[in-house]
Design a protein around this motif. Structure first.
Motif, PDB file in Angstrom:
ATOM      1  N   PHE A   1       0.833  -1.194   0.000  1.00 53.28           N
ATOM      2  CA  PHE A   1       0.000   0.000   0.000  1.00 53.28           C
ATOM      3  C   PHE A   1       0.877   1.257   0.000  1.00 53.28           C
ATOM      4  CE2 PHE A   1      -2.766  -3.132   2.143  1.00 53.28           C
ATOM      5  CZ  PHE A   1      -3.850  -3.073   1.286  1.00 53.28           C
TER       6      PHE A   1
ATOM      7  N   ASP B   1      -1.745   7.231  -1.507  1.00 51.93           N
ATOM      8  CA  ASP B   1      -2.787   6.350  -0.979  1.00 51.93           C
ATOM      9  C   ASP B   1      -4.167   6.937  -1.278  1.00 51.93           C
ATOM     10  OD1 ASP B   1      -3.824   4.118   0.641  1.00 51.93           O
ATOM     11  OD2 ASP B   1      -4.366   5.707   2.075  1.00 51.93           O
ATOM     12  N   LEU B   2      -4.326   8.264  -1.104  1.00 53.09           N
ATOM     13  CA  LEU B   2      -5.605   8.906  -1.394  1.00 53.09           C
ATOM     14  C   LEU B   2      -5.955   8.755  -2.871  1.00 53.09           C
ATOM     15  CD1 LEU B   2      -7.968  10.656  -0.460  1.00 53.09           C
ATOM     16  CD2 LEU B   2      -6.544  12.684  -0.906  1.00 53.09           C
TER      17      LEU B   2
ATOM     18  N   ASP C   1      -4.898   6.341  -4.834  1.00 53.11           N
ATOM     19  CA  ASP C   1      -5.238   4.920  -5.083  1.00 53.11           C
ATOM     20  C   ASP C   1      -6.668   4.619  -4.653  1.00 53.11           C
ATOM     21  OD1 ASP C   1      -2.731   4.486  -6.070  1.00 53.11           O
ATOM     22  OD2 ASP C   1      -1.926   3.538  -4.248  1.00 53.11           O
ATOM     23  N   ARG C   2      -7.118   5.246  -3.586  1.00 53.84           N
ATOM     24  CA  ARG C   2      -8.492   5.021  -3.117  1.00 53.84           C
ATOM     25  C   ARG C   2      -9.492   5.584  -4.129  1.00 53.84           C
ATOM     26  NH1 ARG C   2      -9.057   3.769   2.430  1.00 53.84           N
ATOM     27  NH2 ARG C   2      -7.079   3.786   3.566  1.00 53.84           N
TER      28      ARG C   2
ATOM     29  N   ARG D   1      -6.327   0.788  -4.759  1.00 53.85           N
ATOM     30  CA  ARG D   1      -6.147   0.198  -3.418  1.00 53.85           C
ATOM     31  C   ARG D   1      -7.028  -1.033  -3.247  1.00 53.85           C
ATOM     32  NH1 ARG D   1      -4.330   1.705   1.699  1.00 53.85           N
ATOM     33  NH2 ARG D   1      -5.438   0.630   3.392  1.00 53.85           N
ATOM     34  N   HIS D   2      -8.240  -0.971  -3.782  1.00 55.35           N
ATOM     35  CA  HIS D   2      -9.155  -2.109  -3.671  1.00 55.35           C
ATOM     36  C   HIS D   2      -8.564  -3.344  -4.365  1.00 55.35           C
ATOM     37  CE1 HIS D   2     -12.866  -4.316  -3.255  1.00 55.35           C
ATOM     38  NE2 HIS D   2     -12.894  -4.521  -4.590  1.00 55.35           N
TER      39      HIS D   2
ATOM     40  N   GLU E   1      -5.861  -4.783  -2.181  1.00 60.14           N
ATOM     41  CA  GLU E   1      -6.462  -5.531  -1.062  1.00 60.14           C
ATOM     42  C   GLU E   1      -6.905  -6.922  -1.510  1.00 60.14           C
ATOM     43  OE1 GLU E   1      -9.578  -3.000   0.205  1.00 60.14           O
ATOM     44  OE2 GLU E   1      -8.311  -1.815   1.571  1.00 60.14           O
TER      45      GLU E   1
END
Length: 432
Positions: A322, A328-329, A331-332, A337-338, A341
């Motif tokens: 991650f 990270d923001l 990717d969300r 990010r999903h 995961e």
């Protein structure tokens, strides 16, 4: 010296037995004809070679036991081993020699491979017991040692000094009438007095007794009655001329009572010996079971620790997948990010399945080992039940025979007392 040999397999077990530290001193004196000088490796080599043949008992194991108080040189042992090789046809075969010392006594073990590597066939060993017995007698005579009675003549052994195997064999094969006749004739021809004849029969497990109508008989360990004149093949008068003292002999019932008592006592002793042996073997298996449990627990803990360390490493790797901060923001917002995961979860699931499979394989492997040991424990328990029940059955039969004969004797005494004429008191004529 006493020589005891037998064919056998089990190279690893035999090597372990020969190297047991329960002896005060263990010396591997010689390992000849093998690729390795190590005893365990040498016997395992013999086992490996035997796999190319159909031979299961690919070893011949011999123990050499000199008299208790005699100091026998290593050279004498080696010379004896050479003579054994020549007698049994084991010359130049691969062999190992091990010396044991315990309680002030020194004895020797020799193990030969029976497989001739040039032909890949096992050497046929016939009549080994007789050949070793003959050589034992020669050694006692050559060295001037006091020869045991049982080695002087096979029949000179105590008739009640039988083992479990001998007792079972006697029950199995019964007796050959020709052998019975030969025994009676030999005892009669070699012994000219009643006492000598009685003692000679006793060496063959017969009790001389007083039969009916002044007939002399012999009673064996089963309570069977044999007429002396019939089995020798002579007239009754000739027997009476030599056997003159009937009063010194027991009756048939008395002889059977004594035999039944002696046999019941001996069988009770054997039963106790068997209990001790089987309990000792059960204790060994229980010790192996406990060791196996500790070993299996250690192996499982070792695997658990290794898997735990691996999972910890993978978890750190999954976290590192991650991004942080604005990445990270981003990717969300984009859905990346999903996807990471989902990939991490799939990877975690694969790791868990793989580790579960590893745990299962270890458990199945341990179960196989544990079941093999449990099978040995169950066979031992079944053997214990069978042997002790058989011995108890035989002992009960002798006890019943003794009680039956005692009742018969008591009945005979009562009948004799009843048949005796009673003295009548005279009465005066005037009272009649």
């Amino acid at each position: 010296m006493i020589l005891v040999g037998n064919q056998r397999g089990g190279a690893k077990d035999l090597a372990s037995h020969l190297l047991k530290q329960e002896n005060e001193h263990v010396e591997v004196h010689e390992v000849r004809g093998f690729a390795s000088n190590n005893l365990m490796a040498a016997l395992n080599e013999a086992h490996a070679i035997s796999r190319a043949t159909r031979c299961k008992q690919f070893l011949f194991s011999l123990s050499l036991n000199p008299p208790k108080d005699e100091n026998v040189s290593t050279e004498t042992f080696e010379q004896t081993i050479e003579r054994v090789e020549e007698k049994l046809g084991l010359t130049d075969q691969p062999r190992a020699i091990v010396f044991h010392e315990k309680n002030g006594r020194r004895h020797c073990h020799v193990v030969w491979s029976r497989i001739k590597t040039e032909e890949m066939k096992a050497i046929q060993l016939s009549f080994t017991k007789q050949k070793l017995t003959e050589l034992s007698r020669e050694l006692y005579l050559e060295h001037g040692w006091a020869m045991p009675n049982g080695l002087k003549q096979a029949h000179a052994r105590d008739p009640l000094n039988f083992t479990l195997a001998e007792w079972q064999q006697a029950k199995r094969i019964g007796k050959d009438p020709k052998q019975i006749k030969a025994v009676f004739q030999e005892c009669w021809s070699l012994n000219k007095t009643q006492n000598a004849f009685e003692n000679a029969l006793k060496e063959y497990d017969y009790v001389l007794a007083r039969g009916d109508r002044r007939c002399f008989v012999a009673v064996d360990h089963r309570g069977e009655v044999f007429a002396v004149s019939k089995w020798i093949g002579i007239k009754t008068k000739e027997v009476r001329d030599r056997l003159t003292d009937e009063t010194a002999l027991p009756s048939v019932s008395e002889a059977r009572i004594q035999i039944a008592k002696d046999m019941a006592t001996r069988l009770e002793t054997i039963s106790q010996e068997q209990k001790n042996v089987l309990e000792a073997r059960r204790a060994e298996l229980e010790e192996k079971r406990q060791i196996l449990v500790h070993q299996h627990r250690f192996e499982r803990k070792k695997l658990h620790d290794a898997q735990h360390s691996y999972r910890h490493h993978k978890q750190q790797e999954w976290r590192n997948n991650f991004n942080t901060g604005f990445r990270d923001l981003f990717d969300r917002l984009t859905g990346k990010r999903h996807k990471i995961e989902e990939r991490n979860e799939q990877d975690a699931w694969n790791v868990e399945m793989r580790q579960q499979q590893e745990r299962d394989e270890l458990i199945f492997k341990q179960l196989e080992t544990r079941r093999a040991l449990q099978s040995r424990i169950e066979r031992l328990e079944a053997l214990k039940t069978y042997r002790l029940d058989e011995l108890e059955h035989d002992r009960s039969q002798y006890q019943a025979m003794r009680e039956q004969r005692l009742e018969e004797l008591e009945t005979q005494r009562r009948e004799q007392n009843r048949d005796r004429p009673q003295l009548r008191q005279s009465t005066p004529d005037w009272m009649r």
